[in-house]
Design a protein around this motif. Structure first.
Motif, PDB file in Angstrom:
ATOM      1  N   TRP A 710       8.914  -6.147  -8.321  1.00 29.57           N
ATOM      2  CA  TRP A 710       8.656  -4.996  -7.454  1.00 29.57           C
ATOM      3  C   TRP A 710       8.760  -5.411  -5.994  1.00 29.57           C
ATOM      4  CZ3 TRP A 710       5.142  -7.413 -10.598  1.00 29.57           C
ATOM      5  CH2 TRP A 710       4.124  -8.136  -9.971  1.00 29.57           C
ATOM      6  N   LYS A 711       8.750  -4.432  -5.126  1.00 28.91           N
ATOM      7  CA  LYS A 711       8.837  -4.666  -3.686  1.00 28.91           C
ATOM      8  C   LYS A 711       7.461  -4.520  -3.064  1.00 28.91           C
ATOM      9  CE  LYS A 711      13.630  -3.081  -3.328  1.00 28.91           C
ATOM     10  NZ  LYS A 711      14.554  -2.120  -2.674  1.00 28.91           N
ATOM     11  N   ALA A 712       7.203  -5.330  -2.029  1.00 33.25           N
ATOM     12  CA  ALA A 712       5.899  -5.322  -1.357  1.00 33.25           C
ATOM     13  C   ALA A 712       5.672  -3.991  -0.637  1.00 33.25           C
ATOM     14  CB  ALA A 712       5.832  -6.474  -0.361  1.00 33.25           C
ATOM     15  N   PRO A 713       4.414  -3.637  -0.349  1.00 32.21           N
ATOM     16  CA  PRO A 713       4.133  -2.382   0.369  1.00 32.21           C
ATOM     17  C   PRO A 713       4.775  -2.368   1.744  1.00 32.21           C
ATOM     18  CG  PRO A 713       2.126  -3.292  -0.607  1.00 32.21           C
ATOM     19  CD  PRO A 713       3.176  -4.339  -0.745  1.00 32.21           C
ATOM     20  N   ARG A 714       5.099  -1.188   2.193  1.00 30.60           N
ATOM     21  CA  ARG A 714       5.700  -1.052   3.524  1.00 30.60           C
ATOM     22  C   ARG A 714       4.672  -1.290   4.622  1.00 30.60           C
ATOM     23  NH1 ARG A 714       8.233   3.043   0.432  1.00 30.60           N
ATOM     24  NH2 ARG A 714      10.510   2.819   0.365  1.00 30.60           N
ATOM     25  N   TYR A 715       3.376  -1.062   4.325  1.00 32.27           N
ATOM     26  CA  TYR A 715       2.316  -1.243   5.329  1.00 32.27           C
ATOM     27  C   TYR A 715       1.240  -2.131   4.715  1.00 32.27           C
ATOM     28  CZ  TYR A 715      -1.604  -0.194   8.422  1.00 32.27           C
ATOM     29  OH  TYR A 715      -2.656  -0.297   9.274  1.00 32.27           O
ATOM     30  N   SER A 716       0.945  -3.243   5.371  1.00 32.27           N
ATOM     31  CA  SER A 716      -0.008  -4.204   4.828  1.00 32.27           C
ATOM     32  C   SER A 716      -1.448  -3.887   5.168  1.00 32.27           C
ATOM     33  CB  SER A 716       0.335  -5.607   5.338  1.00 32.27           C
ATOM     34  OG  SER A 716       0.148  -5.682   6.747  1.00 32.27           O
ATOM     35  N   GLY A 717      -1.703  -2.859   6.002  1.00 35.90           N
ATOM     36  CA  GLY A 717      -3.070  -2.521   6.377  1.00 35.90           C
ATOM     37  C   GLY A 717      -3.615  -3.372   7.505  1.00 35.90           C
ATOM     38  N   GLY A 718      -2.761  -4.119   8.194  1.00 34.03           N
ATOM     39  CA  GLY A 718      -3.224  -4.961   9.296  1.00 34.03           C
ATOM     40  C   GLY A 718      -3.718  -6.317   8.848  1.00 34.03           C
ATOM     41  N   SER A 719      -3.633  -6.619   7.559  1.00 30.41           N
ATOM     42  CA  SER A 719      -4.094  -7.901   7.032  1.00 30.41           C
ATOM     43  C   SER A 719      -3.090  -8.369   5.983  1.00 30.41           C
ATOM     44  CB  SER A 719      -5.485  -7.750   6.400  1.00 30.41           C
ATOM     45  OG  SER A 719      -5.898  -8.955   5.788  1.00 30.41           O
ATOM     46  N   PRO A 720      -2.874  -9.685   5.841  1.00 35.46           N
ATOM     47  CA  PRO A 720      -1.881 -10.168   4.861  1.00 35.46           C
ATOM     48  C   PRO A 720      -2.219  -9.716   3.436  1.00 35.46           C
ATOM     49  CG  PRO A 720      -2.527 -11.923   6.365  1.00 35.46           C
ATOM     50  CD  PRO A 720      -3.460 -10.788   6.624  1.00 35.46           C
ATOM     51  N   ILE A 721      -1.166  -9.483   2.660  1.00 29.97           N
ATOM     52  CA  ILE A 721      -1.340  -9.114   1.253  1.00 29.97           C
ATOM     53  C   ILE A 721      -1.813 -10.349   0.486  1.00 29.97           C
ATOM     54  CG2 ILE A 721      -0.212  -8.245  -0.823  1.00 29.97           C
ATOM     55  CD1 ILE A 721      -0.461  -6.164   1.328  1.00 29.97           C
ATOM     56  N   LEU A 722      -2.958 -10.216  -0.205  1.00 35.78           N
ATOM     57  CA  LEU A 722      -3.502 -11.334  -0.975  1.00 35.78           C
ATOM     58  C   LEU A 722      -2.926 -11.409  -2.381  1.00 35.78           C
ATOM     59  CD1 LEU A 722      -7.263 -11.059   0.071  1.00 35.78           C
ATOM     60  CD2 LEU A 722      -5.472 -12.499   1.069  1.00 35.78           C
ATOM     61  N   GLY A 723      -2.515 -10.295  -2.949  1.00 39.05           N
ATOM     62  CA  GLY A 723      -1.969 -10.307  -4.297  1.00 39.05           C
ATOM     63  C   GLY A 723      -1.854  -8.906  -4.855  1.00 39.05           C
ATOM     64  N   TYR A 724      -1.606  -8.838  -6.184  1.00 36.31           N
ATOM     65  CA  TYR A 724      -1.325  -7.558  -6.822  1.00 36.31           C
ATOM     66  C   TYR A 724      -2.061  -7.471  -8.163  1.00 36.31           C
ATOM     67  CZ  TYR A 724       2.548  -7.665  -3.497  1.00 36.31           C
ATOM     68  OH  TYR A 724       3.288  -7.744  -2.365  1.00 36.31           O
ATOM     69  N   TYR A 725      -2.340  -6.230  -8.543  1.00 37.33           N
ATOM     70  CA  TYR A 725      -2.888  -5.914  -9.855  1.00 37.33           C
ATOM     71  C   TYR A 725      -1.911  -4.982 -10.581  1.00 37.33           C
ATOM     72  CZ  TYR A 725      -7.394  -7.866  -8.422  1.00 37.33           C
ATOM     73  OH  TYR A 725      -8.390  -8.699  -8.006  1.00 37.33           O
ATOM     74  N   ILE A 726      -1.737  -5.209 -11.898  1.00 35.47           N
ATOM     75  CA  ILE A 726      -0.799  -4.422 -12.689  1.00 35.47           C
ATOM     76  C   ILE A 726      -1.570  -3.689 -13.777  1.00 35.47           C
ATOM     77  CG2 ILE A 726       1.270  -4.478 -14.145  1.00 35.47           C
ATOM     78  CD1 ILE A 726       2.061  -7.069 -12.817  1.00 35.47           C
ATOM     79  N   ASP A 727      -1.222  -2.426 -13.984  1.00 34.13           N
ATOM     80  CA  ASP A 727      -1.740  -1.635 -15.097  1.00 34.13           C
ATOM     81  C   ASP A 727      -0.568  -1.204 -15.968  1.00 34.13           C
ATOM     82  OD1 ASP A 727      -4.280  -1.871 -14.134  1.00 34.13           O
ATOM     83  OD2 ASP A 727      -4.245   0.027 -13.043  1.00 34.13           O
TER      84      ASP A 727
END
Length: 799
Positions: A710-727
């Motif tokens: 998958w592709k990373a979010p377009r907006y990180s929320g002002g903080s680095p992405i720490l990881g992902y959860y899958i359902d």
């Protein structure tokens, strides 16, 4: 010779049968179409024939024999030409049949290709428009009479087409169980539940649930069935007027309002003109049936007035201010109201103080209101201004003006310190407006905005008057005072008590005597310091008409008792009962400073400020918030009108600058001490949860596991992405199941323990320092089947 001729003809027939197709297809078959070999044989035969021609001396028998052979040759040529023509026609028919067959086969191939492409496009479009149910028009509540029928309808969209179920008080409705009561219709996305001949037991909450493979949506309404008495029986339909005018306030059942341009946070100054505008697209656009535009300031509905003008039309709603005042500061909300729902937008309007007439003078008070008005008395209240850089306010002057005139009269000789003042001496039956000016050591402020007009009348007079309407529009006014007859000397007033107490005055209130009589009443007030034993008349020079009176000039800290006498033209009553001892003092105190102030990042130009309420928050008007650039020691006001809640968004700040904040509480006595300063905060966009990932793709499958990317979010929320959860979930299942309990740091992951040949869909959510963001849209349905082709990048070149 004959043998040679016969051989030539046979040879020519053989050659004719062996000629190419492009020669045989011509209608006019003659010697010009023969091949080179045939022409050579014929030319050789002609040369020999010339040598064998008989001389003139030969007998006639020879010439006759030669003529016979020529006739036979001519007949043979005609047969040969006819045969060639028939053969050419047959070949043409075969060629035409082949051409038609080829065209038919080509047409079938094109049709088959078009059908395959259309099927593929249909599948792609269906996959693209697949979505969960969405309610467009919700159910509407109804109140009906018994034995009437009602239809509940709503509109839903989704793909695949949602299945709708109806519930009554959370119990499934089955039309088959009672076909005479319920009937369900579904057509073009509109679903209707008909309830026939409703009775009292049909009063309930009805809900509809629409479900498809992507989710579900629900809507509900209430149906109230009323039982009527004889006098409440509804009018028959035949007796109702059939030409009722259509009200302009009627709203269309479902109107879509899309805001094209919204008003934002606005800064202005007192005295300016301003317009808040909002343009929108309304669908459908109907002249008589359209939404209603409502403007609110701090949840108070606004109407056209001297200071505000409302406009709505031509796809635009506007609120205009002819002369801005600090009273106009607040959170403004535009609500577009229709029966289908509400669309709204909001923004804050800041109104700064106009330049003072005298340098250093405070800002003008605001929110001037009148209370407890009577025949010659009214009490005026207001809110104090914020003094950030100015010296504190030491008091206020109250001015009055009779409606229709322009001469303002000052009501108090000395500044009053409390934001409340009783005004006496009004002329009965006249209307007045009031304004207030603040005073500090530098001078007097600009006047506040004038209050709403108030009439000097006793509100109980309306209760003591009855109007009887007679024929021809005449009416008779009957007063309760007339029915009581003549009262010679009135009774004393009752229930004398202090309704307002302060350091400088006491407001006494009482009930008029009963019966009061038709003669006008006046009152006299007497006071006595506790322990003195003597009474002093307070209003010896001025008669009091209202059952209210403000007693000034009382000794601070000394208790007093009071009594009241009523009088008419016939005499004065006995004194009323003496009040309990009353000591002039302030019943309210200055509020304590607010508690801890916390400032957090919000946007590039705003900060959210929160604080703890003071220990004693009774009778608070609200709070003032101030800010300062770190190191400048210069404080600026954020709001210019007290706010009632302990959270506020300070706008208009510089991006990247560091600020500190403080808060003051406000009540009728003034401003509290400043709170402690907040921690310094840098104005930057706030940290938020990241947006959702996108582009979920199946990279590999071995029949028991799937590798996803998958592709990373377009907006990180002002903080680095720490990881992902899958359902994950299987197709046609409602519940999602967690795939990983710990964060996945890469944008690729292999999901294990899957069922072979089953279809799965997945969604991914990103996490940062703030928390977990919204999950992505569900992926396509991936089939868990082993890939037989090599993975991308595993091809081996033959070179």
């Amino acid at each position: 010779f004959y043998n040679i001729y016969t051989k030539v003809i046979l040879w020519e027939k053989i050659i004719i049968l062996a000629v190419p197709f492009y020669q045989r297809r011509h209608k006019h078959f003659d010697q010009s179409y023969r091949n080179i070999q045939t022409r050579y044989v014929l030319e050789e035969y002609a040369a020999r024939n010339d040598k064998l021609k008989p001389s003139r001396w030969l007998p006639d028998v020879f010439f006759l024999s030669h003529r016979t052979h020529e006739q036979k040759s001519h007949v043979s040529d005609e047969k040969r030409i006819r045969f060639a023509s028939e053969l050419s026609a047959l070949e043409k028919e075969i060629h035409t049949a082949r051409h038609r067959a080829r065209e038919h086969l080509d047409r079938l191939a094109v049709q088959r290709m078009v059908e395959e492409n259309m099927a593929l496009e249909r599948h792609i479009i269906e996959e693209r428009i697949s979505r969960a149910p969405e309610i467009l028009v919700r159910l509407r509540s109804h109140t009906i009479w018994e034995k009437m029928s009602v239809s509940l309808c709503f509109t839903v969209q989704g793909f695949p087409t949602p299945v709708v179920q109806w519930y009554k008080n959370e119990e499934l409705i089955s039309p088959a169980s009672d076909p005479t009561k319920y009937r369900i219709e579904s057509k073009y996305g509109v679903h209707v539940l008909h309830i026939n001949r409703a009775d009292f037991d049909d009063s309930a909450t009805y809900s509809a649930v629409a479900t498809n493979v992507h989710g579900q949506a629900s809507t509900n309404c209430a149906v109230i069935v009323r039982r009527f008495r004889e006098e409440e029986e509804p009018h028959p339909a035949a007796l109702m007027p059939f030409h009722l005018p259509l009200s302009h306030d009627v709203c269309f059942t479902h109107i879509d309002v899309q805001f094209l341009e919204k008003f934002g946070v606005t800064f202005a100054t007192e005295g300016e003109t301003l317009t808040l505008k909002c343009s929108m697209l309304i669908t459908p656009e109907l002249k008589r049936l359209r939404p209603r535009a409502e403007w609110y300031r701090d949840d108070v509905l606004l109407k056209d007035s001297k200071w505000t003008q409302l406009y709505f039309g031509e796809g635009q709603a506007a609120l205009s201010f002819s002369h801005l005042n600090k009273d106009d500061e607040g959170l403004y909300t535009l609500r577009m109201v229709s029966r289908g729902g509400i669309s709204e937008c909001s923004a804050f309007l800041f109104v700064r103080d106009a330049d003072a007439l005298i340098a250093g003078a405070p800002g003008a008070p605001m929110d001037v209101k009148c209370h407890d008005a009577n025949r010659d008395y009214v009490i005026v209240t207001w809110k104090p201004p914020n003094t950030t850089s100015e010296s504190p306010v030491i008091g206020y002057f109250v001015d009055k003006c009779e409606v229709g005139l322009e001469n303002w009269v000052q009501c108090n000789d000395a500044p009053v310190k409390v934001c409340k003042y009783p005004v006496t001496g009004l002329q009965e039956g006249r209307s007045y407006v009031f304004r207030v000016r603040a005073v500090n050591s530098a001078g007097i402020s600009r006047p506040s905005r004038a209050s709403e007009p108030v009439a000097a009348l006793d509100p109980l007079d309306l209760e003591r008057t009855q109007i009887v309407h007679v024929d021809e529009g005449r009416k008779i006014v009957i007063s309760k005072d007339d029915l009581e007859g003549d009262v010679q000397i009135p009774s004393p007033p009752t229930n004398v008590h202090a309704s307002e107490i302060s350091k400088t005055y006491v407001v006494l209130s009482w009930d008029p005597p009963v019966p009061r009589g038709r003669e006008p009443l006046t009152y006299f007030i007497e006071k006595s310091m506790v322990g003195s034993g003597s009474w002093q008349r307070v209003n010896a020079q001025v008669a009091v008409k209202s059952p209210r009176y403000a007693v000034f000039d009382l000794a601070e800290g000394k208790p007093y008792v009071f009594r009241v006498l009523s009088a008419n033209k016939n005499g004065i009553s006995d004194p009323s009962e003496i009040t309990e001892p009353i000591q002039p003092q302030d019943t309210i105190v200055l509020p304590s400073a607010p508690g801890q102030v916390v400032a957090t990042r919000n946007t590039k130009t705003s900060v959210v400020v929160q604080w703890d309420k003071p220990k004693h928050e009774e009778d608070l008007y609200g709070y003032y918030i101030e800010y300062s650039v770190v190191g400048s020691n210069r404080w600026e006001p954020s709001n210019h009108k007290p706010i009632k809640y302990n959270r506020f968004v300070v706008h208009g700040l510089e991006t990247g600058e560091q600020y500190v904040f403080r808060v003051k509480a406000v009540n009728a006595l003034g401003l509290s001490e400043n709170s402690q300063e907040s921690e310094a905060v840098t104005v930057q966009a706030a940290l938020t949860c990241p947006s959702y990932p996108h582009g979920i793709t199946l990279l590999n499958c071995d029949g028991h596991s799937m590798t996803l990317g998958w592709k990373a979010p377009r907006y990180s929320g002002g903080s680095p992405i720490l990881g992902y959860y899958i359902d994950k979930r299987e197709a046609n299942h409602q519940n999602w199941h967690e795939v990983n309990s710990s964060l996945i740091t890469r944008t690729i992951y292999t999901v294990e323990d899957l069922t072979e040949d089953a279809f799965y869909e997945f969604k991914v959510a990103a996490a940062n320092l703030v928390g977990i963001g919204q999950p992505s849209d569900p992926s396509e349905h991936f089939k868990c089947k082993a890939w037989t082709m090599p993975e991308p990048g595993k091809y081996i070149s033959s070179a």
